[in-house]
Scaffold this active site. Sequence first.
Site, PDB file in Angstrom:
ATOM      1  N   HIS A   1      -2.404   8.656   5.771  1.00 60.79           N
ATOM      2  CA  HIS A   1      -2.804   7.375   5.157  1.00 60.79           C
ATOM      3  C   HIS A   1      -4.266   7.114   5.540  1.00 60.79           C
ATOM      4  O   HIS A   1      -5.064   6.747   4.712  1.00 60.79           O
ATOM      5  CB  HIS A   1      -1.871   6.270   5.657  1.00 60.79           C
ATOM      6  CG  HIS A   1      -1.980   4.991   4.902  1.00 60.79           C
ATOM      7  ND1 HIS A   1      -1.866   4.912   3.539  1.00 60.79           N
ATOM      8  CD2 HIS A   1      -2.183   3.708   5.325  1.00 60.79           C
ATOM      9  CE1 HIS A   1      -1.996   3.650   3.145  1.00 60.79           C
ATOM     10  NE2 HIS A   1      -2.199   2.902   4.219  1.00 60.79           N
TER      11      HIS A   1
ATOM     12  N   CYS B   1       0.792  -1.230   0.000  1.00 62.96           N
ATOM     13  CA  CYS B   1       0.000   0.000   0.000  1.00 62.96           C
ATOM     14  C   CYS B   1       0.824   1.279   0.000  1.00 62.96           C
ATOM     15  O   CYS B   1       0.276   2.369  -0.044  1.00 62.96           O
ATOM     16  CB  CYS B   1      -0.967  -0.022   1.179  1.00 62.96           C
ATOM     17  SG  CYS B   1      -1.977  -1.508   1.157  1.00 62.96           S
TER      18      CYS B   1
ATOM     19  N   HIS C   1      -9.731   2.725   0.037  1.00 62.75           N
ATOM     20  CA  HIS C   1      -8.301   2.451   0.024  1.00 62.75           C
ATOM     21  C   HIS C   1      -7.970   1.800  -1.308  1.00 62.75           C
ATOM     22  O   HIS C   1      -8.359   0.671  -1.579  1.00 62.75           O
ATOM     23  CB  HIS C   1      -7.920   1.533   1.186  1.00 62.75           C
ATOM     24  CG  HIS C   1      -6.429   1.392   1.363  1.00 62.75           C
ATOM     25  ND1 HIS C   1      -5.533   1.980   0.498  1.00 62.75           N
ATOM     26  CD2 HIS C   1      -5.690   0.752   2.296  1.00 62.75           C
ATOM     27  CE1 HIS C   1      -4.297   1.698   0.899  1.00 62.75           C
ATOM     28  NE2 HIS C   1      -4.364   0.948   1.983  1.00 62.75           N
TER      29      HIS C   1
END
Lengths: 393, 357, 84
Positions: free
Chosen positions: A287, A154, A320
């Site tokens: 994030h 990620c 996400h």
Amino acid sequence: MTRWPVAITGLGCICAAGGTVPECLDSLYAGRRAPAPPERFVSSHPTPFPVFEVRDFREPPELLRTSALAVQAAREALADAGFSAAELRGLRVGVCVGTTVGSALNDEGFCRAHRAGEEPNLFPMERILNSNPAAVIARAFDCTGPCQTVVNACASGTDAVGLAASWIRGGICDVAIAGGADELGRITYHGFISLMITDDSPCKPFDRDRKGLNLGEGAGMLVLESEQVRARRGARARSFVMGYGSACDAYHLTAPHPEGAGLRQAVAEALACCAVAPDQVCFVNAHGTGTPDNDRVESRVLAELFPGVPYHSTKGYTGHTLGAAGGIEAVFTVACLERGLVPGSAGFANADPELAGEPLRGNLEVTGGLALSQSLAFGGSNSVLLFGKGDAA
Amino acid sequence: MTRLVVKGIGVAGAFGTGVESFQSALAEGRATVGSVEVATGEGVVTVPAYRADTAALEEFVPKRALRRVDNYSKLALLGSYLALKDAGMLGADLGRLGLVIASGYGATATTYAFLDSLISGGDTCASPTHFANSVHNAAAANVAITLGIRGPSLTVSQFDMSVPSALVSARQWLAEGRVDAVLFGAVDEVSELVAYLQHRRYGPRHVAAMAPFDAGTESSIIGEGAAFLVLTRDDGGTAYCGIDSVETGNVFGGGLSLPDDALMLLGADGRKELGRRYLDTVAAGATAACYTPIYGSMPAAAAFDLAAAALALKNGQAFASPAGPGPFAPDSAGVSRICSLRLAGPSEYATVLMSKL
Amino acid sequence: MDTKEKLKQILVKDLNLEEVTPEEISNSAPLFGEGLGLDSLDAVELVVIVQKHFGVEIKDMEEGRKAFQSVDSLAAYIEARTAA
């Protein structure tokens, strides 16, 4: 090393928030989002987990969706930078793209047929081998410079932009197309459900009642270029990459270090590139996935390293997007810094008494010249980009 | 361009484990071809393959700590420990060390195991452990966790170009002083999927040995293994060899210019479509060698080329090509410069120029 | 075989507990932390294991934490939900 600032002259983005950068910004500033159970694939899981799919986008049959999304965002970014195809061909253009699924030999239909004793058509595997995202962009725009697909989970998109900036600094290429891309499918959907870090309602980053993330898909790309090329073209810098840092937690395969050790080191490295002090940063794109662990660690590090600096999560608008997230959020951070307006964090309503602070609730005008975007990943990878304000419009 | 040096080598493959096994296999031209069984529509088929053994990892890591570590990550761990040990850095402060891993296909066995969990148990029984281990950077994560590497970490997956592409970034990290050393490695595994794809593409084959210079014959044999190098800036100290330049690109971008004073180390690996390109790219009569029959056909083999070149340069003497010199001049004279050439697809190329210290 | 014995065999096999045999696992010892040394990733794997082998769904980790105290507690949790 003081040659840090690397100019960003173009932005491109496609995700659930919009098909172009201006469309995405409109959604962000309006607080608009529409997560819903997946439409592009089916699941027999009894709980419908909301996701952020890109609607109205169809990939050509010979390409992975991931790579088609990457090309779409790259095309917008190159047009934004004012590059014609002919102009590009005369330059050494590098491509650096982060992804999680874009280079894995992972096709469920193929596997099912093989397991059932059939001899499945090799096409799905050949499509993967022809769809390495960086290589597809290089082919689409005749790029002849270094070509790299970064698979740092990620954090991939953030790393790709940082690495590309370093290539420009090192004179390895004149121009770089950099960012991240990932599609959403059954494999990641069920993988994240199995990790029990998905929320069965729209995600709520940093909120007291957050239960996890919602997955999304898309691509975010930036065009970086050397000062020589930029001067010759008279191109305006929308922003500058002012620093990049990355560090490993060396702690656990899926859980972040409880003190955020790697994140702190990555932030320190990014700030040190141009000797920037934390209070010079005017906002942070966190994030902020909405998982209990991520948001706890991240808010703790933010409170200690950047006291009083506003931060937000845009995952509430995009979901996400995994390997794409760093690219998409780099685009958002640059565009918001340029506009001087930072959107609130969709999904955040109630402050968590266990967290040190809270993210931006509504849109906030900022006047500063520096902003940070950070990514945390599986495997304990942490990556941070520092952006500076570009030339006046 | 910053010159790098190779301070340590850690290799594991069908030839065995460690530099000495590798060196003796290269010197003897020894190819150890095993096999893998794979289910197909026509029953179980035996596909020839270069297999690696990770048992030696127990010398470095307690078995208990490896219970969740799959074959892909074990190979990377073994390569990492061996390279750091070879460089005398085991137990040293790794605070200024970066980690760069290249893999063509990643953890394909675990990727398949994850799909199996989904297929056999249904959508509610997907295995989170397999999912977490199926990401390409699982190897880097396991290496960082086990060795305590807290510097920057990068995993690159560019199929056949993974190794040279990753080397571009590793060199840049050293050039700009981000780190003082890079643990640079490549890993690929032989899994049921890789073997099945090989079987489907090239059919039942009976080749006993790879013949990379025979461009008319398909003779690739899949391989697995890990090849890791400890890279630093040239500090004048002892090392295997120097790395002078890394070039990647495609022929559409114009010149692929090859040095005329270096031994060409070809990445040809029996794949017919690439074999022809190698022969066309390097002039007949040039001095060239090819060592892929020692370790097999896999994207990570590009790093085995680098390790073999480093050994040859340290010895000042190239190893003979196991498949004979082909149309090229034999490499009998002393060697001081080696250019590792890798080609992929119809147009991509990469060269790594290495030299004797 | 009773649930506890079956559970211990499954734990050793599915979590690949190297160098531990089912007989060595104490019914009352903690599964996580000091006891068997399991961690958060094992916890979510355990949810799948319980679903796959016993058909019992553990909806969230709050429920899981209570069930995963020990072999005793997990067996009781499973038996309470599979009793006819």
